[in-house]
Design a protein around this motif. Sequence first.
Motif: not given
Lengths: 308, 629
Positions: A125-126, A191-199
């Motif tokens: 997710i962003p 797992l929930v991976v929170a990414d920076a918007p561009d990632t």
Amino acid sequence: MLNPQSPTADRVAQLSWVLFAIAAIVFVIVIALLILGIVRARRIEPHAGELVTRTDDRRVISIVLLAGAVAPAVILFGVMTWSITITNAAAARDTPLVIEVTGHQWWWQINYPHENFVTANEIHIPVGQPVTLKLMSADVNHSFWVPELSPKLDLIPGQTNTLNLEADQAGTYRGQCAEYCGIQHAHMAFLVVADAPDTYARWVTQEQQPATTPSSDAVREGEQTFIQSACVYCHTVRGTSAAGTLGPDLTHLASRQMIGAGVLANTPGNLAGWIVNSQAIKPGNLMPAMELDPKQLQAILAYLQSLE
Amino acid sequence: MATIADKRLTDIWGESSSLWRTLATVDHKTIGVRYMVTAFLFFIVGGIEALLLRIQLGSAESTFLSPDVYNQLFTMHGTTMIFFFATPMLFGFGNFLVPLMLGSRDMAFPRLNAFGYWVFLFSGLFMYSSFLIGAAPNGGWFAYVPLTSLQYSPGPNLDFWGLGLIFLSIASIGGAANFIVSILKMRAPGMSINRMPLFIWALLVTAFAVIFAIPPLTVANIFLVLERGFGFRFFESQYGGNPLLWQHLFWIFGHPDVYIIFLPAVGIVSEVVQVFSRRVVVGYTLLATAVVVTVIIAFGVWVHHMFAVGISPMASDLFSLASVVIGIPAGVQIFAWLATILTGKPRFQLPLMWVAGFIFVFVIGGLSGVMFPAASFDQQVTDSYFVVAHFHYVLFGGAVFPIFAGFYYWFPKIVGRMLNKRIGWWNFWLTFIGFNLTFFPMHIVGLLGMPRRVYTYQGGLGWDTINLISTIGSFVLAVGILLFIVNLIYSLNKGEKAGDNPWDAATLEWATTSPPEPYNFKTIPTIYSRVPLWDQKSHPNDESSNPDPTDPYQRETLVTSLLDAQPESRLIMPEASIIPLVLALVLVLVFAGLLIHVLWMTGIGVAVSLIVVGWWLWPTRQEAEAAAS
């Protein structure tokens, strides 16, 4: 859950600390009274045995009612009102990003309907943006619980439950099924991976691609072996003829951090062990041990590791 | 003042041989002790199951137990403790004590009483026989569908569970009816409803709860058996059913059930606090009202077990508020007991020590309990070890500690000897310390994210050490419990002999010999207060001023009016009878037939049961003569 990483989890954590503090104070008061009773008992020991004849307990009863009924009522109703505001604030709202999570015995199917791809056991997710999870089940009751990010919500067959999810910071957050769902309930993590918007955008684009075309002979041979094996009865690799739906989608397996639904780190050694005999690692899971000779195993491993 | 036994009466009310006694007794005291002994054995079995679970969980990814065995053990641990230990044990206390406390000579329906015990024993054996084929129930003690439907649980495990519980429910409901009628209609003259011991109030209210709570469970189990065995579709949404139907039915039973367990224990606490504080309990009316209010509200809060299934915010808010209300009577009770201790001259002998332990442990459980109505908090901690910690604190604290208090308090009455004080002291402290060491850390590991009902967990999540501490604690607890068994064996033979009333207690059971004669009271006393034995000086119980209209030599006891206990009629008590045992055995056939899908066996069983019931109800010569006259 006391390390909250989202607005909702944070509100619940604050409420929790207040509840614990109130509980601690009440506990101390009650135990102090009990200890007082014990201590007094020692001091009046010489007169023990005699009956106490009291005729008027009215004052004591008023104190009992005040301490046992009025004070708790006031405190608890106050706390409940606060909790109700949290529940209402967390009520699911529509968001642009929708992710469908379908629980299976004992893995998580993750579908991004608008972005048009399917993955398993790992949600991206962003950061800082609430997303809507649609929770469904393909078999029995499961429960979606990422303590750092959100209170849990069950996956019940025959209905769709909706949960908003948001992460304050980039990072990987562990979740685990929280409704007993059979023999391997203990090994149904995600797992929930929170990414920076561009990632995040890059991840989505990558996931939307079909499987990476083999770039070397070894990997090409691996693809052949894979397609001819029993793997394809249960697994999908988009862009190939493998279209099984009983097990997790493997199109981008190599990009995931873990395998087996949060059971093992995604390394070649672990993957090999899993393929050859997942029953030894997660007994009772629905993937049988695979009969492959070493050459076939190496070929398939090479192929799967190419599926970034 | 020692009561003197009447040998002729003993012969009339007792049984002729020990074999006949074993098979056919209808004496509430013998049956009560049987319930307690059998329930205690189930407690030990459930405890061993728990120790095995704790060994498995003592380290991450342990392979001590396979997941299948673990899942059977945790299911049977919960099922055993709740259905085959807690309630039967407290019913056992009730059985022994109710007629004695009421000043009666037996329960209203002695043969129904005997029948209830046999059904309890046979249903427990029925369920445990599943271990013999390695197919013990494994769906968790609450057996949620669809996991427990035939598709996802194809073996006979859940059939043992569902049928076993339906079988047991016959005993529960019969027993409850017996308590209600006995308490309302067989109190000694003058024991108006506001003079009954608080233990009696607790049992009365509990029995009503059983009547209303058990049928939803039985219905749910019948639906489950029909779905698993006969193709019905109550719980499947594509056929118009709903998996949540199971949860609603189960918890409409399940929440009142925890009060069915807690309230009789609370009754024991009120009795012990009164006697050992050497004063009448503070707030009798408050305490009686508290148990009544608790049971009524108990039926209105069940959805708080379902906050995470996807209910509307409105439903969640409503059940939150209701669940908060139910904590209030408990608070009143705790402070009333503390007030009694603080305004009395307490003697912290073993029964009161166990009550002190109960206050400590139950208050912690109650405090975590009042957090759960906060739905948002609940949705984090439900289905985690935090809730496992909570319910062990309220169940072990709220029921097991009072049960031990009851053992130490009433053992002299039941057996005629005191339990040993020294062993008792170690029994208490090791149990108390072991309990807290086992279960307090579970609050923490739950908050750290450990779900419940998991046969193992990953290392490196911060759960390992805490689980190890719990495991060590469970063995300390086990030694504590073992010491009770040691005390029991020792004291049965060498315990200090006890007179009629070694504690100088106030209620009527202490006005009999220790142990009581089969007929309980040669003369049924007339009651003028809540604490008859403490008020004896002002109202000496001599036969001339308060004539007892019953003739104990004709096996009669007295029936009195509901509110004021004015004498109404004389009731002839049945003699020992083999019929209850026979009926219970025939019912085994009924349930076995359903289990193995041999329906003619069930059919024959049902037909024979009806014949046996007819035999049971056939009037005795005495009754026929009485009716003719």
